[in-house]
Design an enzyme around this catalytic site. Sequence first.
Site, mmCIF file in Angstrom:
data_model
loop_
_atom_site.group_PDB
_atom_site.id
_atom_site.type_symbol
_atom_site.label_atom_id
_atom_site.label_comp_id
_atom_site.label_asym_id
_atom_site.label_seq_id
_atom_site.Cartn_x
_atom_site.Cartn_y
_atom_site.Cartn_z
ATOM 1 C CG ASN A 232 -0.213 -0.069 2.509
ATOM 2 O OD1 ASN A 232 0.498 0.861 2.859
ATOM 3 N ND2 ASN A 232 -0.368 -1.180 3.233
ATOM 4 C CE LYS A 310 8.947 -12.860 -13.453
ATOM 5 N NZ LYS A 310 9.571 -12.507 -14.686
ATOM 6 N N PRO A 328 -3.558 -11.649 10.405
ATOM 7 C CG PRO A 328 -1.549 -12.000 11.550
ATOM 8 C CD PRO A 328 -2.219 -12.234 10.227
ATOM 9 C CG ASP A 329 -6.847 -6.243 13.470
ATOM 10 O OD1 ASP A 329 -6.032 -5.589 14.155
ATOM 11 O OD2 ASP A 329 -7.818 -5.727 12.881
ATOM 12 C CB ILE A 330 -0.942 -6.409 14.801
ATOM 13 C CG1 ILE A 330 -0.426 -7.250 13.632
ATOM 14 C CG2 ILE A 330 0.102 -6.339 15.902
ATOM 15 C CD1 ILE A 330 0.666 -6.602 12.813
ATOM 16 C CG PHE A 347 -2.822 5.606 13.414
ATOM 17 C CD1 PHE A 347 -2.089 5.328 14.556
ATOM 18 C CD2 PHE A 347 -2.675 6.837 12.797
ATOM 19 C CE1 PHE A 347 -1.209 6.273 15.087
ATOM 20 C CE2 PHE A 347 -1.794 7.785 13.318
ATOM 21 C CZ PHE A 347 -1.074 7.507 14.456
ATOM 22 C CE LYS A 361 -11.134 0.670 11.048
ATOM 23 N NZ LYS A 361 -10.452 1.303 9.936
ATOM 24 C CE LYS A 365 -9.019 -2.809 13.533
ATOM 25 N NZ LYS A 365 -7.890 -2.969 12.635
HETATM 26 N N1 CTP Z 1 -4.092 -3.027 12.025
HETATM 27 C C1 CTP Z 1 -3.332 -4.066 12.537
HETATM 28 N N2 CTP Z 1 -3.332 -5.279 11.913
HETATM 29 C C2 CTP Z 1 -4.042 -5.464 10.796
HETATM 30 C C3 CTP Z 1 -4.813 -4.413 10.251
HETATM 31 C C4 CTP Z 1 -4.810 -3.209 10.889
HETATM 32 O O1 CTP Z 1 -2.669 -3.866 13.566
HETATM 33 N N3 CTP Z 1 -4.010 -6.638 10.208
HETATM 34 C C5 CTP Z 1 -4.142 -1.772 12.762
HETATM 35 C C6 CTP Z 1 -3.489 -0.618 12.052
HETATM 36 O O2 CTP Z 1 -2.125 -0.516 12.408
HETATM 37 C C7 CTP Z 1 -4.298 0.561 12.592
HETATM 38 C C8 CTP Z 1 -5.660 -0.021 12.794
HETATM 39 O O3 CTP Z 1 -5.483 -1.422 12.895
HETATM 40 O O4 CTP Z 1 -3.824 0.978 13.851
HETATM 41 C C9 CTP Z 1 -6.708 0.262 11.786
HETATM 42 O O5 CTP Z 1 -6.232 0.026 10.491
HETATM 43 P P1 CTP Z 1 -7.226 0.238 9.265
HETATM 44 O O6 CTP Z 1 -6.518 -0.183 8.038
HETATM 45 O O7 CTP Z 1 -7.825 1.599 9.303
HETATM 46 O O8 CTP Z 1 -8.411 -0.744 9.649
HETATM 47 P P2 CTP Z 1 -8.780 -2.127 9.152
HETATM 48 O O9 CTP Z 1 -8.446 -3.123 10.189
HETATM 49 O O10 CTP Z 1 -8.222 -2.367 7.810
HETATM 50 O O11 CTP Z 1 -10.358 -2.024 9.112
HETATM 51 P P3 CTP Z 1 -11.315 -1.735 7.862
HETATM 52 O O12 CTP Z 1 -10.961 -2.733 6.850
HETATM 53 O O13 CTP Z 1 -12.662 -1.893 8.464
HETATM 54 O O14 CTP Z 1 -11.043 -0.311 7.483
#
Ligand code: CTP
Length: 425
Positions: A232, A310, A328-330, A347, A361, A365
């Site tokens: 990204n 590749k 995983p959502d950290i 964030f 959120k 979270k």
């Molecule tokens: N984050 C994280 N691990 C992930 C995804 C997100 O720790 N796999 C954390 C980001 O570092 C940030 C927060 O979650 O602090 C929100 O990130 P954001 O991209 O806005 O949210 P998403 O989890 O992608 O939620 P959505 O798809 O609903 O926007």
Amino acid sequence: MQGKRILLVVGGGIAAFKTPELIRLLRKEGVAVTPVLTRAGAQFVTPLTLSALANAPCHTDLFDLTREAEMGHIQLSRAADLVVVAPATADLMAKMANGFADDLGSTLLMATDKRVLIAPAMNVRMWDHPATQRNRDTLVEDGVLFVGPDEGDMACGEWGEGRMAEPEAIVEAIRGALAQTLPSLTGEAPLRLPPEAVIVPPAPPQPLRGRHVIVTSGPTHEPIDPVRYIANRSSGAQGAAIATALRDLGAKVSFVTGPATVPPPARVEVIRVETAQQMKDAVETALPADAAVMAAAVADWRVTNAADHKMKKDGSGNPPALEMVENPDILAWIGHDERRPRLVVGFAAETDDVVAHATAKRLRKGCDWIVANDVSPETGIMGGAQNAVTLITDEGAETWPRLPKDEVARRLAQRIAQALEDAPR
Ligand code: CTP
């Protein structure tokens, strides 16, 4: 100060525009100023300006033979009561710290037997750079006096420590340096000044001393095959600025960064990762912590069938099917984990309904605060130098003005320090 003589070396920085004012103030006090302009300094201010204000010739070239005949550089360097360098650039500091003498300014600084007072001026990252900090320590050791640098807006658009002290402050430092009965550098014993003789800016308060904070930053790269990945547009600028601000308040910072485009800050522990899974593992290893700030733009998905070679076009014209699975959502994990830091800050990068989405959120979270920002392309925030954030806490939403990312970081770090103030260490 009436009747004192100052040799003023002018280095090549934008802050040189303040040097004529410094000369004017010194002249008003009855100080005789002999200006020496480095080649780089001459890009910012002219010899004519300096010599007109000083009412004395401005020296510019080491190999000016006529002048050498009139007054050799050794004599020039010793005819003053004090040598002042303003602005002192990173380059001049490096030369001084390492004994280079390849032009008139640096030669005079090597040849002098008088006290030297310098007013550093440079970009905040250059000031923070370990090399400059090393040179600063060496110069302090060598008995060089410092005034500044100050903290503030920089000509380059950044905010931080590195601005040259104001001319009035330099005059005061000169007054202090001249008033001190400093031993001569030509004395038999090598000179070691007592630390109180060195004029340095007051140490900023360190409310986070003894605290450990984990900061995640930058994008993650999720491989498709050995040469391709999903990524990204995050530059990592906001995360790096937060880590810097936390460090400056005294925190020990574990900086877990994906492949960002801005360099990590100096004097923090840097843990480089590539994927979301690696980022989670690194955060887990860095625990326990007093606070965690999750500023990384973690990829939500990774490719399950990433190839170990590749991928090649198969000639059919059909693209390969990529299977994706959620990462995983950290933030959510650390927000609910039993080792959860006392303060967890997430964030929220949103493109619409910023406050509503970010508020949801925060609850989902399990974090204490969410720093929400609008990353719609027209805001220029992602990858840009500024940020417009809304801080969402259990007390509601607080919208901050559009600010440089460094200033957002500084405010956030202050808030974190306040929130942890009463927590046991
Ligand atoms: N984050 C994280 N691990 C992930 C995804 C997100 O720790 N796999 C954390 C980001 O570092 C940030 C927060 O979650 O602090 C929100 O990130 P954001 O991209 O806005 O949210 P998403 O989890 O992608 O939620 P959505 O798809 O609903 O926007």
